[in-house]
Design a protein around this motif. Structure first.
Motif, PDB file in Angstrom:
ATOM      1  N   LYS A 183       0.820  -1.217   0.000  1.00 31.63           N
ATOM      2  CA  LYS A 183       0.000   0.000   0.000  1.00 31.63           C
ATOM      3  C   LYS A 183       0.857   1.272   0.000  1.00 31.63           C
ATOM      4  CE  LYS A 183      -3.856  -2.297   2.334  1.00 31.63           C
ATOM      5  NZ  LYS A 183      -4.524  -2.597   1.048  1.00 31.63           N
ATOM      6  N   VAL A 184       1.946   1.230  -0.762  1.00 34.36           N
ATOM      7  CA  VAL A 184       2.794   2.424  -0.886  1.00 34.36           C
ATOM      8  C   VAL A 184       2.861   2.923  -2.323  1.00 34.36           C
ATOM      9  CG1 VAL A 184       4.193   1.887   1.145  1.00 34.36           C
ATOM     10  CG2 VAL A 184       4.890   1.006  -1.107  1.00 34.36           C
ATOM     11  N   ILE A 185       2.393   2.110  -3.285  1.00 35.37           N
ATOM     12  CA  ILE A 185       2.391   2.508  -4.694  1.00 35.37           C
ATOM     13  C   ILE A 185       0.974   2.369  -5.234  1.00 35.37           C
ATOM     14  CG2 ILE A 185       3.188   1.866  -7.016  1.00 35.37           C
ATOM     15  CD1 ILE A 185       5.863   1.123  -5.831  1.00 35.37           C
ATOM     16  N   ASP A 240      12.361  11.983  -8.544  1.00 35.49           N
ATOM     17  CA  ASP A 240      11.611  12.246  -7.306  1.00 35.49           C
ATOM     18  C   ASP A 240      10.180  12.663  -7.627  1.00 35.49           C
ATOM     19  OD1 ASP A 240      13.718  11.617  -5.616  1.00 35.49           O
ATOM     20  OD2 ASP A 240      14.410  13.693  -5.441  1.00 35.49           O
ATOM     21  N   LEU A 241      10.033  13.500  -8.648  1.00 37.00           N
ATOM     22  CA  LEU A 241       8.685  13.929  -9.056  1.00 37.00           C
ATOM     23  C   LEU A 241       7.879  12.743  -9.568  1.00 37.00           C
ATOM     24  CD1 LEU A 241       9.442  17.293 -10.915  1.00 37.00           C
ATOM     25  CD2 LEU A 241       8.218  17.013  -8.754  1.00 37.00           C
ATOM     26  N   LEU A 242       8.518  11.878 -10.340  1.00 33.04           N
ATOM     27  CA  LEU A 242       7.836  10.688 -10.841  1.00 33.04           C
ATOM     28  C   LEU A 242       7.371   9.808  -9.690  1.00 33.04           C
ATOM     29  CD1 LEU A 242       6.942   8.682 -12.980  1.00 33.04           C
ATOM     30  CD2 LEU A 242       9.333   7.938 -13.214  1.00 33.04           C
ATOM     31  N   MET A 243       8.226   9.625  -8.696  1.00 33.04           N
ATOM     32  CA  MET A 243       7.847   8.807  -7.547  1.00 33.04           C
ATOM     33  C   MET A 243       6.717   9.454  -6.752  1.00 33.04           C
ATOM     34  SD  MET A 243       9.269   5.891  -7.508  1.00 33.04           S
ATOM     35  CE  MET A 243       8.470   5.507  -5.942  1.00 33.04           C
ATOM     36  N   ASP A 244       6.723  10.769  -6.653  1.00 38.36           N
ATOM     37  CA  ASP A 244       5.614  11.459  -5.973  1.00 38.36           C
ATOM     38  C   ASP A 244       4.290  11.124  -6.647  1.00 38.36           C
ATOM     39  OD1 ASP A 244       7.214  12.632  -4.088  1.00 38.36           O
ATOM     40  OD2 ASP A 244       7.345  14.575  -5.094  1.00 38.36           O
ATOM     41  N   GLY A 245       4.311  11.027  -7.979  1.00 41.92           N
ATOM     42  CA  GLY A 245       3.089  10.693  -8.709  1.00 41.92           C
ATOM     43  C   GLY A 245       2.672   9.244  -8.557  1.00 41.92           C
ATOM     44  N   LEU A 246       3.620   8.375  -8.242  1.00 40.47           N
ATOM     45  CA  LEU A 246       3.311   6.953  -8.111  1.00 40.47           C
ATOM     46  C   LEU A 246       2.959   6.551  -6.685  1.00 40.47           C
ATOM     47  CD1 LEU A 246       6.187   5.422 -10.277  1.00 40.47           C
ATOM     48  CD2 LEU A 246       3.758   5.555 -10.876  1.00 40.47           C
ATOM     49  N   THR A 247       3.312   7.393  -5.727  1.00 44.67           N
ATOM     50  CA  THR A 247       3.125   7.044  -4.312  1.00 44.67           C
ATOM     51  C   THR A 247       1.675   7.292  -3.901  1.00 44.67           C
ATOM     52  OG1 THR A 247       5.404   7.643  -3.844  1.00 44.67           O
ATOM     53  CG2 THR A 247       3.904   7.502  -1.977  1.00 44.67           C
ATOM     54  N   ARG A 248       1.119   6.374  -3.122  1.00 42.68           N
ATOM     55  CA  ARG A 248      -0.246   6.531  -2.644  1.00 42.68           C
ATOM     56  C   ARG A 248      -0.329   7.676  -1.651  1.00 42.68           C
ATOM     57  NH1 ARG A 248      -3.531   1.038  -1.712  1.00 42.68           N
ATOM     58  NH2 ARG A 248      -4.477   2.451  -0.207  1.00 42.68           N
ATOM     59  N   SER A 249      -1.334   8.491  -1.800  1.00 46.59           N
ATOM     60  CA  SER A 249      -1.485   9.665  -0.940  1.00 46.59           C
ATOM     61  C   SER A 249      -2.009   9.289   0.449  1.00 46.59           C
ATOM     62  CB  SER A 249      -2.429  10.673  -1.586  1.00 46.59           C
ATOM     63  OG  SER A 249      -3.706  10.090  -1.839  1.00 46.59           O
ATOM     64  N   ASP A 250      -2.609   8.094   0.586  1.00 50.79           N
ATOM     65  CA  ASP A 250      -3.212   7.702   1.869  1.00 50.79           C
ATOM     66  C   ASP A 250      -2.317   6.802   2.696  1.00 50.79           C
ATOM     67  OD1 ASP A 250      -3.272   5.571   0.127  1.00 50.79           O
ATOM     68  OD2 ASP A 250      -5.264   4.888   0.729  1.00 50.79           O
ATOM     69  N   ARG A 251      -1.051   6.687   2.322  1.00 50.61           N
ATOM     70  CA  ARG A 251      -0.184   5.765   3.069  1.00 50.61           C
ATOM     71  C   ARG A 251       0.148   6.332   4.434  1.00 50.61           C
ATOM     72  NH1 ARG A 251       5.937   6.175   0.775  1.00 50.61           N
ATOM     73  NH2 ARG A 251       6.084   8.422   0.608  1.00 50.61           N
TER      74      ARG A 251
END
Length: 201
Positions: free
Chosen positions: A154-156, A190-201
């Protein structure tokens, strides 16, 4: 590899097996040294220096790779396989999102070696269309490992397929793939990972 495996199975003497193991170790050292040399020196990388860096004689290099083209082909395949295999190692030691981000930086290192082989590699890819598609398959498979681990943890995000992640990563390397652009490339990753990371983690 299959042929070597068959020979090893049929070899009656342990000495023969040791010789093949030594040859495999020499090949691994040569390919690792070649990747580093191409990343460092680009097209100016010499076979003599690669052999020296690998700790073998130039004759050993020529026996295994009689031409520069064969060395480039083997190095490209070796580095692609190594990069794809890194997914399992990284996932085993890091949370999936951090593992993926680390892998993305390693992709930049992989591309540095690829750029150093660019002229010869273009010819190889034209002559063997399967080589390019095999690379995409392996790297997409690696990204899928990160994606599946990340969604389970639940991180991506679950809604971004591996092919899209790889395409976005390719976009970063196209716009900031040169060695002197490394800092910019890391920021874009880093920006790409920000877009892939779940906002509710």
């Amino acid at each position: 590899m299959a042929v070597a495996g068959q020979q090893e199975e049929n070899a009656p003497e342990p000495t023969g097996r040791r010789v093949r193991a030594d040859a495999r170790a020499n090949e691994d050292r040569l390919l690792t040294a070649a990747a580093l040399a191409f990343a460092r020196d680009g097209a100016a990388a010499t076979l003599k220096q690669i052999a020296k860096d690998a700790g073998v004689g130039i004759g050993t290099l020529y026996r295994r790779f009689p031409t520069r083209e064969q060395l480039v082909d083997a190095t490209y395949r070796y580095e692609t396989a190594r990069l794809a295999a890194r997914a399992a190692d990284l996932i085993g030691g890091l949370p999936a999102d951090r593992a993926l981000r680390t892998w993305m930086s390693e992709v930049l290192d992989y591309l540095a070696a690829k750029h150093g082989m660019a002229d010869t590699l273009k010819t190889l890819l034209r002559e063997d269309e399967r080589l390019g598609s095999l690379t995409r398959e392996r790297l997409t498979g690696a990204v899928e490992e990160f994606r599946l681990a990340g969604t389970a943890q639940k991180v991506i995000r679950e809604d971004v397929p591996a092919a899209d992640i790889l395409t976005a990563l390719a976009g970063v390397t196209l716009t900031a793939g040169e060695p002197h652009q490394r800092a910019r490339a890391e920021r874009l990753l880093d920006l790409l990972m920000d877009g892939l990371t779940r906002s509710d983690r």
